[in-house]
Design a protein around this motif. Structure first.
Motif, PDB file in Angstrom:
ATOM      1  N   UNK A  38      50.296  44.470  36.136  1.00  9.98           N
ATOM      2  CA  UNK A  38      50.087  43.372  37.085  1.00  9.98           C
ATOM      3  C   UNK A  38      48.897  43.663  37.997  1.00  9.98           C
ATOM      4  N   UNK A  39      48.816  44.905  38.465  1.00  8.00           N
ATOM      5  CA  UNK A  39      47.711  45.292  39.331  1.00  8.00           C
ATOM      6  C   UNK A  39      46.381  45.245  38.590  1.00  8.00           C
ATOM      7  N   UNK A  40      46.364  45.708  37.350  1.00 11.40           N
ATOM      8  CA  UNK A  40      45.129  45.683  36.570  1.00 11.40           C
ATOM      9  C   UNK A  40      44.658  44.257  36.338  1.00 11.40           C
ATOM     10  N   UNK A  41      45.587  43.367  36.023  1.00 10.43           N
ATOM     11  CA  UNK A  41      45.220  41.954  35.818  1.00 10.43           C
ATOM     12  C   UNK A  41      44.651  41.355  37.101  1.00 10.43           C
ATOM     13  N   UNK A  43      43.193  42.985  39.609  1.00  9.40           N
ATOM     14  CA  UNK A  43      41.879  43.580  39.884  1.00  9.40           C
ATOM     15  C   UNK A  43      40.801  42.898  39.061  1.00  9.40           C
ATOM     16  N   UNK A  44      41.070  42.691  37.784  1.00  9.54           N
ATOM     17  CA  UNK A  44      40.083  42.034  36.924  1.00  9.54           C
ATOM     18  C   UNK A  44      39.819  40.602  37.371  1.00  9.54           C
ATOM     19  N   UNK A  45      40.869  39.904  37.792  1.00  8.81           N
ATOM     20  CA  UNK A  45      40.695  38.531  38.281  1.00  8.81           C
ATOM     21  C   UNK A  45      39.867  38.498  39.558  1.00  8.81           C
ATOM     22  N   UNK A  46      40.157  39.417  40.480  1.00  4.79           N
ATOM     23  CA  UNK A  46      39.399  39.477  41.731  1.00  4.79           C
ATOM     24  C   UNK A  46      37.935  39.821  41.477  1.00  4.79           C
ATOM     25  N   UNK A  47      37.678  40.700  40.548  1.00  9.23           N
ATOM     26  CA  UNK A  47      36.289  41.061  40.228  1.00  9.23           C
ATOM     27  C   UNK A  47      35.537  39.883  39.625  1.00  9.23           C
ATOM     28  N   UNK A  48      36.224  39.062  38.822  1.00 11.25           N
ATOM     29  CA  UNK A  48      35.586  37.838  38.311  1.00 11.25           C
ATOM     30  C   UNK A  48      35.306  36.859  39.456  1.00 11.25           C
TER      31      UNK A  48
END
Length: 221
Positions: A38-41, A43-48
């Protein structure tokens, strides 16, 4: 060289040091596969989102630059009404650019700190700053970019899981036996206070009986 087991490794009955809160949290997070994913998803969303917001910031900067050129042209041509109107637009564009830029910085910091938690496991040091960032950016998102509202919910969901993990470790780490005379005194004082409160709530039976006897005497007279 030591010629005995104790010489090499210490006494056989020696106790291993207990893990610290940070170490316990790190182990819990490492074993929670669902939370890590959940955290990895997130993080990737926030970076996008950061990349998209950065594009928007650049667009505002270009627009403000072009409007500035139009403003100077209007001033040179003596068109005061047009110059004033363009000045108002430039001010609005700069305000929007500042809001988007600040949101981008907050998302960058939140993603960075979540990645630190994921990689290093230091939940205690990073959760507090993330909560502060969320408090700052939440009103901006709600008022300026409501389409990112779901991002707030996702961050809050992860934070709730992490703080819940911290609370569980804290509760389990607390000793249930009195460890010092001072703690025992505090406990005894609390017991005494509660007993006194209970006594105050009970009716004074002896006093009631005496009052009833006096009333009866007056009635007989």
């Amino acid at each position: 060289m030591p010629d005995s087991f104790e010489g090499m490794w210490g006494p056989k009955d020696a106790k291993l040091p207990k893990p610290t809160w940070k170490e316990k949290l790190k182990m819990l997070l490492r074993n929670d596969v669902n939370l890590r994913q959940k955290m990895m998803n997130l993080i990737q969303t926030l970076e996008r989102d950061v990349r998209r917001l950065n594009i928007t910031v650049n667009k505002y900067e270009t627009l403000a630059k072009n409007l500035q050129a139009e403003l100077l042209k209007a001033v040179r041509e003596g068109s005061q009404e047009r110059a004033k109107a363009i000045s108002n637009v430039i001010h609005t564009v700069r305000q929007h650019r500042a809001v988007v830029f600040y949101m981008k910085l907050c998302f960058e910091q939140i993603a960075y700190r979540l990645r630190l938690i994921l990689d290093i496991g230091d939940i205690m040091s990073e959760v507090g700053p993330i909560i502060k960032l969320l408090k700052f950016v939440a009103p901006l998102i709600s008022g300026f970019t409501p389409q990112l509202q779901n991002r707030l919910y996702a961050i809050q969901d992860v934070l709730s899981s992490l703080t819940g993990m911290m609370e569980d470790v804290a509760v389990n780490a607390m000793p249930t036996e009195l460890e010092s005379k001072e703690a025992a005194d505090i406990y005894e004082a609390a017991l005494w206070t509660v007993e006194q409160e209970s006594d105050m709530k009970l009716p004074d039976l002896a006093g009631l009986e005496e009052r009833e006897r006096l009333i009866r005497q007056k009635l007989r007279r």
